[in-house]
Write an enzyme that holds these catalytic residues in place. Structure first.
Site, PDB file in Angstrom:
ATOM      1  N   CYS A  84      38.020  29.293  37.167  1.00 42.47           N
ATOM      2  CA  CYS A  84      37.550  28.840  35.858  1.00 42.47           C
ATOM      3  C   CYS A  84      38.573  27.904  35.210  1.00 42.47           C
ATOM      4  O   CYS A  84      38.747  26.780  35.651  1.00 42.47           O
ATOM      5  CB  CYS A  84      37.206  30.043  34.984  1.00 42.47           C
ATOM      6  SG  CYS A  84      36.231  29.612  33.530  1.00 42.47           S
ATOM      7  N   HIS A 184      33.829  33.922  38.424  1.00 38.13           N
ATOM      8  CA  HIS A 184      35.011  34.791  38.311  1.00 38.13           C
ATOM      9  C   HIS A 184      34.979  35.926  39.336  1.00 38.13           C
ATOM     10  O   HIS A 184      34.472  37.004  39.024  1.00 38.13           O
ATOM     11  CB  HIS A 184      35.062  35.405  36.912  1.00 38.13           C
ATOM     12  CG  HIS A 184      35.465  34.434  35.850  1.00 38.13           C
ATOM     13  ND1 HIS A 184      36.761  34.299  35.410  1.00 38.13           N
ATOM     14  CD2 HIS A 184      34.744  33.534  35.151  1.00 38.13           C
ATOM     15  CE1 HIS A 184      36.826  33.369  34.473  1.00 38.13           C
ATOM     16  NE2 HIS A 184      35.615  32.883  34.293  1.00 38.13           N
ATOM     17  N   GLU A 186      37.279  37.859  40.133  1.00 38.96           N
ATOM     18  CA  GLU A 186      38.067  39.009  39.663  1.00 38.96           C
ATOM     19  C   GLU A 186      37.265  39.928  38.750  1.00 38.96           C
ATOM     20  O   GLU A 186      37.687  41.044  38.476  1.00 38.96           O
ATOM     21  CB  GLU A 186      39.351  38.520  38.950  1.00 38.96           C
ATOM     22  CG  GLU A 186      39.175  38.063  37.508  1.00 38.96           C
ATOM     23  CD  GLU A 186      38.601  36.664  37.357  1.00 38.96           C
ATOM     24  OE1 GLU A 186      37.999  36.144  38.319  1.00 38.96           O
ATOM     25  OE2 GLU A 186      38.727  36.078  36.261  1.00 38.96           O
TER      26      GLU A 186
END
Lengths: 216, 88
Positions: A84, A184, A186
């Site tokens: 990002c 994302h 994560e």
């Protein structure tokens, strides 16, 4: 192996990236004023709003002292993952081709998206499934490049959240060791949040670095 | 000198902000508006104007997606005082 996760003033996904990386191996935070990478075997530039994202997203962060070390690490073949805002920083730094523009909707988008793996044969994607479910959350995610690029991830048909050229969600550099993506991974590492597909990117990196360690 | 750097989205780059404004103006009764492009104005004092292009290329502008134009801002810093009509 150890991940180093860069923390800029304004980073906000650094701790999630740290926790995700720790699910597969060791990981440590790096401060933006650090001049070395503390022995990290792979570097993550996380999401957020580095230096307030003033001027353009990622434009100021690329001048942070730690970015000199990241650029040197990348030129030596080290693996760098930008998520990002990290993707925006890597594009601004010239470590990745192209640029990120405001979403065509001019709106912040925050939703789970389906992604298609465009290249399974890279250090970042070798254990990824053919399709992944990972959230996006951004306002400036419309990828643009005037030149052909090496695409690793695309939004599945009908899923493009930002007007990105050719449904591009993630690209790597020519050498194949720097990877940036808007979704994302994560945030997709635990069944509690609906998907663990993001973990496969961290696992791919671990597998690649592990193999390399055996060769040397 | 005091300089102005005008930054615009490059031709061919979709500018959704410009499009939104272009759609809004006719809604207010202003007809005949086309090709609205929204950029950025940077004003700065510089001791050496010869350095301005390098400042643009390295930080102020992303040359991949933006064009720029450097204009000398004559006299005092631009403000409504020397700008004629003052909006409400």
């Amino acid at each position: 192996m150890k991940f180093g996760i860069v923390r800029f003033p304004g980073s906000c996904d650094d701790v999630d990236a740290l926790e995700a990386a720790r699910r597969v191996c060791d990981a440590e935070l790096l401060w933006h004023q650090d001049r070395d990478l503390k022995g990290a075997d792979a570097v993550i530039i996380p999401g957020g709003f580095s230096y307030g994202d003033y001027l353009r997203c990622g434009a100021i962060a690329r001048f942070a002292p730690v970015m000199d070390a990241v650029a040197e690490f990348a030129s030596d073949g080290g693996l760098v993952l930008g998520i990002c805002n990290g993707f925006q920083v890597l594009c601004e730094a010239g470590l990745l081709p192209g640029a990120l523009l405001p979403n065509t909707s001019l709106r912040f988008v925050f939703r789970q998206v389906r992604l298609e793996l465009a290249d399974p044969d890279t250090p970042f994607t070798r254990v990824c499934p053919a399709t992944l479910s990972i959230p996006v959350k951004h306002t400036t995610g419309r990828y643009y490049s005037p030149d052909p690029v090496h695409v690793l991830l695309r939004y599945a048909p009908g899923e493009n959240p930002n007007g990105s050229q050719d449904d591009i969600a993630g690209v790597c550099n020519e050498q194949g060791n720097v990877f940036g993506l808007m979704p994302h991974p994560e945030h997709a590492v635990d069944p509690l949040t609906g998907s663990t597909d993001g973990l496969t990117i961290f696992e791919s990196i671990r597998a690649h670095v592990g193999d390399r360690a055996l060769i040397h | 000198m005091r300089a102005r750097v005008l930054v615009r989205p490059k031709q061919g780059i979709l500018d959704p902000q410009g499009q939104a404004v272009q759609r809004a103006l006719p809604a207010l009764g202003f007809e005949g508006v086309g090709d609205v492009r929204i950029g950025r104005l940077i004003e700065l004092e510089v001791a050496d104007p010869a350095q301005l292009p390098a400042m643009c290329e390295r930080l102020l502008v992303n040359p991949l997606i933006e064009d720029y134009e450097i204009v000398e801002a004559a006299g005092a810093p631009a403000s409504p005082l020397n700008g004629g009509a003052i909006g409400g």
